[in-house]
Design a protein around this motif. Structure first.
Motif, PDB file in Angstrom:
ATOM      1  N   ILE A  15      32.226   6.090   5.273  1.00 45.48           N
ATOM      2  CA  ILE A  15      32.496   4.717   5.724  1.00 45.48           C
ATOM      3  C   ILE A  15      31.320   4.222   6.554  1.00 45.48           C
ATOM      4  CG2 ILE A  15      33.916   3.313   7.295  1.00 45.48           C
ATOM      5  CD1 ILE A  15      36.343   5.072   6.373  1.00 45.48           C
ATOM      6  N   HIS A  16      30.814   5.085   7.412  1.00 42.17           N
ATOM      7  CA  HIS A  16      29.715   4.659   8.283  1.00 42.17           C
ATOM      8  C   HIS A  16      28.369   4.589   7.568  1.00 42.17           C
ATOM      9  CE1 HIS A  16      32.645   4.516  11.348  1.00 42.17           C
ATOM     10  NE2 HIS A  16      31.751   3.882  12.083  1.00 42.17           N
ATOM     11  N   VAL A  20      26.258   1.248   7.767  1.00 38.73           N
ATOM     12  CA  VAL A  20      24.808   1.232   8.045  1.00 38.73           C
ATOM     13  C   VAL A  20      24.087   0.408   6.982  1.00 38.73           C
ATOM     14  CG1 VAL A  20      22.702   2.636   8.098  1.00 38.73           C
ATOM     15  CG2 VAL A  20      24.744   3.404   9.323  1.00 38.73           C
ATOM     16  N   LEU A  21      24.411   0.639   5.736  1.00 40.25           N
ATOM     17  CA  LEU A  21      23.771  -0.110   4.650  1.00 40.25           C
ATOM     18  C   LEU A  21      24.082  -1.598   4.734  1.00 40.25           C
ATOM     19  CD1 LEU A  21      24.313   2.391   1.713  1.00 40.25           C
ATOM     20  CD2 LEU A  21      22.157   1.850   2.889  1.00 40.25           C
ATOM     21  N   VAL A  25      19.999  -2.827   5.147  1.00 43.93           N
ATOM     22  CA  VAL A  25      19.362  -3.239   3.884  1.00 43.93           C
ATOM     23  C   VAL A  25      20.173  -4.233   3.062  1.00 43.93           C
ATOM     24  CG1 VAL A  25      17.934  -1.168   3.699  1.00 43.93           C
ATOM     25  CG2 VAL A  25      20.185  -1.180   2.662  1.00 43.93           C
ATOM     26  N   LEU A  26      21.488  -4.255   3.233  1.00 44.35           N
ATOM     27  CA  LEU A  26      22.325  -5.162   2.443  1.00 44.35           C
ATOM     28  C   LEU A  26      22.844  -6.359   3.238  1.00 44.35           C
ATOM     29  CD1 LEU A  26      24.491  -2.473   0.591  1.00 44.35           C
ATOM     30  CD2 LEU A  26      22.461  -3.662  -0.271  1.00 44.35           C
ATOM     31  N   PHE A  27      22.345  -6.529   4.455  1.00 48.28           N
ATOM     32  CA  PHE A  27      22.913  -7.551   5.326  1.00 48.28           C
ATOM     33  C   PHE A  27      22.798  -8.957   4.752  1.00 48.28           C
ATOM     34  CE2 PHE A  27      22.664 -10.588   8.892  1.00 48.28           C
ATOM     35  CZ  PHE A  27      23.980 -10.488   9.296  1.00 48.28           C
ATOM     36  N   GLY A  53      23.215  -1.433  12.998  1.00 46.27           N
ATOM     37  CA  GLY A  53      23.182  -0.460  11.908  1.00 46.27           C
ATOM     38  C   GLY A  53      22.491   0.826  12.314  1.00 46.27           C
ATOM     39  N   CYS A  54      21.454   0.692  13.131  1.00 43.40           N
ATOM     40  CA  CYS A  54      20.749   1.865  13.642  1.00 43.40           C
ATOM     41  C   CYS A  54      21.696   2.737  14.467  1.00 43.40           C
ATOM     42  CB  CYS A  54      19.545   1.413  14.463  1.00 43.40           C
ATOM     43  SG  CYS A  54      18.585   2.764  15.154  1.00 43.40           S
TER      44      CYS A  54
END
Length: 119
Positions: A15-16, A20-21, A25-27, A53-54
């Motif tokens: 899930i995490h 994060v993605l 990168v997908l924001f 995300g970090c």
């Protein structure tokens, strides 16, 4: 650690990874839709979401160490740290952002904590 606990920890970890993605990168594409943002909000929020995300990436790292570290005591410490952080962050997110976060983050983390505790 029993397989049921490992499966629940793995679920929280996955899930995490997805979170994060979404936050990095997908924001600007999928993340925008998932978080219900307008196009004009994306560029303003992108740096903060990437930072968030970090931090979620560090939770992934803690859970991965918990699952794969060869020393059981160290693995359990990383697991408990990661799951407690996820649960608390989920509660805070539910209070400050959206109630749904409680069910996406906190409930799976608490179930995994219970499984670890019962092990």
């Amino acid at each position: 650690m029993p397989n049921a606990a490992k499966i629940l920890i793995g679920l929280v970890l996955l899930i995490h990874v997805y979170i994060v993605l979404l936050e990095t990168v997908l924001f600007r594409t999928r993340g925008r839709k998932v978080f219900g943002l307008k196009a004009e909000q994306v560029e303003t929020m992108a740096p903060a979401m990437s930072n968030q995300g970090c931090y979620n990436g560090f939770l992934v790292a803690a859970l991965a160490l918990g699952l794969f570290h060869p020393t059981p005591a160290i693995a359990k410490a990383f697991t408990l740290f990661g799951l407690i952080c996820v649960a608390v962050a989920g509660i805070w997110g539910a209070i400050t952002v959206q109630a749904r976060i409680l069910f996406v983050q906190t409930v799976p983390a608490v179930l995994a904590l219970v499984a670890v505790y019962l092990a």
